[in-house]
Scaffold this motif. Sequence first.
Motif, mmCIF file in Angstrom:
data_model
loop_
_atom_site.group_PDB
_atom_site.id
_atom_site.type_symbol
_atom_site.label_atom_id
_atom_site.label_comp_id
_atom_site.label_asym_id
_atom_site.label_seq_id
_atom_site.Cartn_x
_atom_site.Cartn_y
_atom_site.Cartn_z
ATOM 1 N N PHE A 20 0.793 -1.223 0.000
ATOM 2 C CA PHE A 20 0.000 0.000 0.000
ATOM 3 C C PHE A 20 0.827 1.275 0.000
ATOM 4 O O PHE A 20 0.353 2.313 -0.443
ATOM 5 N N GLY A 21 2.022 1.237 0.531
ATOM 6 C CA GLY A 21 2.832 2.443 0.629
ATOM 7 C C GLY A 21 2.489 3.241 1.870
ATOM 8 O O GLY A 21 1.374 3.163 2.387
ATOM 9 N N THR A 22 3.448 4.012 2.332
ATOM 10 C CA THR A 22 3.240 4.753 3.580
ATOM 11 C C THR A 22 2.216 5.872 3.419
ATOM 12 O O THR A 22 1.464 6.177 4.343
ATOM 13 N N LYS A 23 2.173 6.491 2.240
ATOM 14 C CA LYS A 23 1.237 7.598 2.023
ATOM 15 C C LYS A 23 -0.218 7.112 2.112
ATOM 16 O O LYS A 23 -1.058 7.729 2.755
ATOM 17 N N LYS A 24 -0.487 5.989 1.479
ATOM 18 C CA LYS A 24 -1.843 5.428 1.499
ATOM 19 C C LYS A 24 -2.223 4.982 2.919
ATOM 20 O O LYS A 24 -3.341 5.215 3.374
ATOM 21 N N LEU A 25 -1.275 4.368 3.634
ATOM 22 C CA LEU A 25 -1.548 3.931 5.004
ATOM 23 C C LEU A 25 -1.802 5.116 5.924
ATOM 24 O O LEU A 25 -2.666 5.064 6.796
ATOM 25 N N ARG A 26 -1.054 6.199 5.731
ATOM 26 C CA ARG A 26 -1.249 7.395 6.536
ATOM 27 C C ARG A 26 -2.631 7.976 6.288
ATOM 28 O O ARG A 26 -3.331 8.396 7.209
ATOM 29 N N GLY A 27 -3.054 7.981 5.032
ATOM 30 C CA GLY A 27 -4.387 8.483 4.698
ATOM 31 C C GLY A 27 -5.490 7.626 5.297
ATOM 32 O O GLY A 27 -6.474 8.143 5.823
ATOM 33 N N MET A 28 -5.317 6.318 5.233
ATOM 34 C CA MET A 28 -6.314 5.420 5.819
ATOM 35 C C MET A 28 -6.365 5.588 7.335
ATOM 36 O O MET A 28 -7.442 5.554 7.932
ATOM 37 N N GLY A 29 -5.212 5.790 7.960
ATOM 38 C CA GLY A 29 -5.176 6.008 9.409
ATOM 39 C C GLY A 29 -5.885 7.294 9.789
ATOM 40 O O GLY A 29 -6.622 7.339 10.784
ATOM 41 N N GLY A 30 -5.676 8.342 8.998
ATOM 42 C CA GLY A 30 -6.358 9.617 9.256
ATOM 43 C C GLY A 30 -7.866 9.491 9.093
ATOM 44 O O GLY A 30 -8.634 10.044 9.883
ATOM 45 N N ASP A 31 -8.288 8.768 8.055
ATOM 46 C CA ASP A 31 -9.722 8.556 7.841
ATOM 47 C C ASP A 31 -10.339 7.764 8.990
ATOM 48 O O ASP A 31 -11.431 8.078 9.462
ATOM 49 N N LEU A 32 -9.636 6.736 9.432
ATOM 50 C CA LEU A 32 -10.133 5.918 10.534
ATOM 51 C C LEU A 32 -10.214 6.735 11.822
ATOM 52 O O LEU A 32 -11.197 6.668 12.559
ATOM 53 N N ALA A 35 -13.178 9.045 11.640
ATOM 54 C CA ALA A 35 -14.433 8.317 11.823
ATOM 55 C C ALA A 35 -14.659 7.999 13.298
ATOM 56 O O ALA A 35 -15.780 8.130 13.808
ATOM 57 N N ILE A 36 -13.615 7.588 13.990
ATOM 58 C CA ILE A 36 -13.744 7.275 15.419
ATOM 59 C C ILE A 36 -14.078 8.537 16.210
ATOM 60 O O ILE A 36 -14.927 8.525 17.096
ATOM 61 N N LYS A 37 -13.427 9.650 15.847
ATOM 62 C CA LYS A 37 -13.697 10.914 16.526
ATOM 63 C C LYS A 37 -15.152 11.345 16.318
ATOM 64 O O LYS A 37 -15.824 11.775 17.254
ATOM 65 N N GLY A 38 -15.645 11.210 15.095
ATOM 66 C CA GLY A 38 -17.032 11.549 14.812
ATOM 67 C C GLY A 38 -18.010 10.660 15.560
ATOM 68 O O GLY A 38 -19.037 11.128 16.055
ATOM 69 N N PHE A 39 -17.689 9.375 15.648
ATOM 70 C CA PHE A 39 -18.548 8.441 16.377
ATOM 71 C C PHE A 39 -18.605 8.801 17.853
ATOM 72 O O PHE A 39 -19.682 8.831 18.455
ATOM 73 N N LYS A 40 -17.451 9.092 18.453
ATOM 74 C CA LYS A 40 -17.414 9.458 19.866
ATOM 75 C C LYS A 40 -18.202 10.735 20.119
ATOM 76 O O LYS A 40 -18.916 10.854 21.113
#
Length: 69
Positions: A20-32, A35-40
């Motif tokens: 996936f590459g570090t850039k894609k993983l960083r983006g997925m981590g930010g999205d996750l 989402a968790i922040k919005g849920f809380k």
Amino acid sequence: MGGIGIWQLVIIAVIVVLLFGTKKLRGMGGDLGGAIKGFKKAVKDENDTTDLDKKAPESLKAEKSEQKD
């Protein structure tokens, strides 16, 4: 027998980074994280409104229901 050790986790992590590459993983981590922040926040807001409904006198509850209609 059959447990996942540290070396297996390191190998899996390296394969994931290569795929996936570090850039894609960083983006997925930010999205996750977002989402968790919005849920809380939604859960906290829901709890706050339920607490207010429990504390509010009957007259305020009636006014609140009239405003929705």
